[in-house]
Design a protein around this motif. Structure first.
Motif, short mmCIF file in Angstrom:
data_model
loop_
_atom_site.label_atom_id
_atom_site.label_comp_id
_atom_site.label_asym_id
_atom_site.label_seq_id
_atom_site.Cartn_x
_atom_site.Cartn_y
_atom_site.Cartn_z
N GLY A 166 0.79 -1.23 0.00
CA GLY A 166 0.00 0.00 0.00
C GLY A 166 0.82 1.27 0.00
N ILE A 167 2.12 1.15 -0.21
CA ILE A 167 3.01 2.31 -0.19
C ILE A 167 3.41 2.68 -1.61
N THR A 168 3.29 3.95 -1.94
CA THR A 168 3.79 4.49 -3.21
C THR A 168 5.16 5.10 -2.93
N TRP A 169 6.18 4.56 -3.56
CA TRP A 169 7.54 4.97 -3.24
C TRP A 169 7.92 6.25 -3.95
N GLU A 170 8.43 7.20 -3.18
CA GLU A 170 8.80 8.52 -3.71
C GLU A 170 10.30 8.71 -3.81
N TYR A 171 11.06 7.89 -3.09
CA TYR A 171 12.52 7.98 -3.14
C TYR A 171 13.10 6.61 -2.90
N GLU A 172 14.10 6.24 -3.71
CA GLU A 172 14.75 4.94 -3.56
C GLU A 172 16.26 5.10 -3.76
N PHE A 173 17.01 4.46 -2.89
CA PHE A 173 18.47 4.43 -3.02
C PHE A 173 18.98 3.07 -2.60
N GLU A 174 19.87 2.53 -3.38
CA GLU A 174 20.53 1.28 -3.03
C GLU A 174 21.98 1.38 -3.49
N GLY A 175 22.91 1.42 -2.54
CA GLY A 175 24.31 1.58 -2.90
C GLY A 175 25.17 1.90 -1.69
N ASN A 176 26.37 2.39 -1.93
CA ASN A 176 27.33 2.63 -0.86
C ASN A 176 27.32 4.09 -0.42
N ASP A 177 27.59 4.29 0.87
CA ASP A 177 27.74 5.61 1.45
C ASP A 177 28.63 5.47 2.67
N ILE A 178 29.04 6.60 3.23
CA ILE A 178 29.91 6.61 4.41
C ILE A 178 29.07 6.96 5.63
N LEU A 179 29.16 6.14 6.66
CA LEU A 179 28.45 6.38 7.90
C LEU A 179 29.39 6.97 8.95
N ASN A 180 28.83 7.85 9.77
CA ASN A 180 29.57 8.44 10.89
C ASN A 180 28.61 8.57 12.07
N GLU A 181 28.18 7.42 12.59
CA GLU A 181 27.20 7.36 13.66
C GLU A 181 27.79 6.60 14.84
N GLY A 182 28.64 7.29 15.60
CA GLY A 182 29.31 6.65 16.72
C GLY A 182 30.21 5.52 16.24
N ILE A 183 30.69 4.73 17.19
CA ILE A 183 31.58 3.63 16.80
C ILE A 183 30.79 2.44 16.25
N GLY A 184 29.46 2.46 16.46
CA GLY A 184 28.64 1.34 15.99
C GLY A 184 28.41 1.34 14.50
N HIS A 185 28.32 2.53 13.90
CA HIS A 185 28.13 2.67 12.46
C HIS A 185 29.17 3.65 11.95
N SER A 186 30.29 3.13 11.51
CA SER A 186 31.38 4.02 11.11
C SER A 186 32.10 3.45 9.90
N GLY A 187 32.13 4.23 8.82
CA GLY A 187 32.86 3.82 7.62
C GLY A 187 31.94 3.53 6.44
N GLU A 188 32.52 2.97 5.40
CA GLU A 188 31.77 2.67 4.19
C GLU A 188 30.75 1.57 4.47
N ALA A 189 29.56 1.74 3.89
CA ALA A 189 28.48 0.80 4.14
C ALA A 189 27.63 0.62 2.89
N ASP A 190 27.01 -0.54 2.76
CA ASP A 190 26.04 -0.81 1.71
C ASP A 190 24.65 -0.54 2.29
N LEU A 191 23.93 0.40 1.69
CA LEU A 191 22.70 0.89 2.31
C LEU A 191 21.50 0.81 1.36
N VAL A 192 20.33 0.68 1.97
CA VAL A 192 19.05 0.84 1.29
C VAL A 192 18.32 1.98 1.98
N ARG A 193 17.82 2.93 1.17
CA ARG A 193 17.03 4.04 1.69
C ARG A 193 15.75 4.16 0.88
N LEU A 194 14.64 4.33 1.58
CA LEU A 194 13.35 4.43 0.93
C LEU A 194 12.47 5.46 1.64
#
Length: 208
Positions: A166-194
């Motif tokens: 039931g969701i109409t998608w308005e933005y989609e991303f699938e690929g690599n980006d750099i995270l800087n979220e404390g020591i738990g999420h730090s460095g290059e990452a493979d991400l999905v964003r919707l």
């Protein structure tokens, strides 16, 4: 991962994912008028605290009472009001006002329950409300920047989209980006964003 795992994590490393909100969620919320926001798997509250500071009514969920304790301590210190429930997500039921936005930020579930839980979340979004997602993709095991070590818990964009008919998608991303979220999420990452918008319940019933 069970309650003891996360309690130990947040006890030994408070601020594991930093104090700043997730960048993608922050950008999305800043473009919206404040409303009612659900944040499952919210951990120590970095997103909830930001949203509440901008006028959002926030319901945060997590299985860790230590995470709740840390979040509410910060909320009191900053004069913010956040509702925080410690619960097993399979047992979470919300029968009140539907949400303007649900944000699944690194909310990774076992494949055995993922579709079921996602369907429940879709039903909790009000008509014309938004679903915002950021999580690790299937290629994340190549990187050391965080995330589940079980491939089945990682995101494939087609799988995630199929969970929300039931969701109409308005933005989609699938690929690599750099995270800087404390020591738990730090460095290059493979991400999905919707980002997607919910159709009316009436249209969902017709399509089914």
């Amino acid at each position: 991962m069970n309650v003891d795992f996360w309690n130990e994590k947040f006890t030994q490393t408070p601020g594991l994912y930093g104090e700043e909100p997730n960048r993608f969620l922050k950008i999305q919320l800043q473009s919206l008028s404040p409303g009612y926001l659900l944040l499952p798997g919210e951990g120590e509250g970095r997103n909830a605290l930001f949203a509440a500071s901008k006028g959002w009514k926030v319901l945060a969920l997590d299985q860790s009472p230590i995470a709740k304790k840390h979040t509410l301590e910060k909320a009191r210190k900053n004069g913010l009001d956040i509702e925080y429930q410690v619960c097993d997500i399979e047992k979470f039921i919300h029968e009140g006002t539907k949400f303007d936005v649900i944000a699944l930020i690194y909310f990774h579930l076992p494949s055995s329950i993922r579709a079921q839980i996602h369907a429940r979340f879709e039903a909790m979004i009000k008509e014309n409300g938004l679903l915002i997602i950021e999580g690790f993709g299937k290629n994340q095991l190549k990187f050391s920047s965080g995330g589940p070590k079980n491939t089945e818990m990682l995101y494939a964009i087609k799988e995630i989209k199929s969970d929300f008919p039931g969701i109409t998608w308005e933005y989609e991303f699938e690929g690599n980006d750099i995270l800087n979220e404390g020591i738990g999420h730090s460095g290059e990452a493979d991400l999905v964003r919707l980002v997607g918008r919910k159709l009316s319940d009436y249209l969902i019933k017709i399509s089914n």
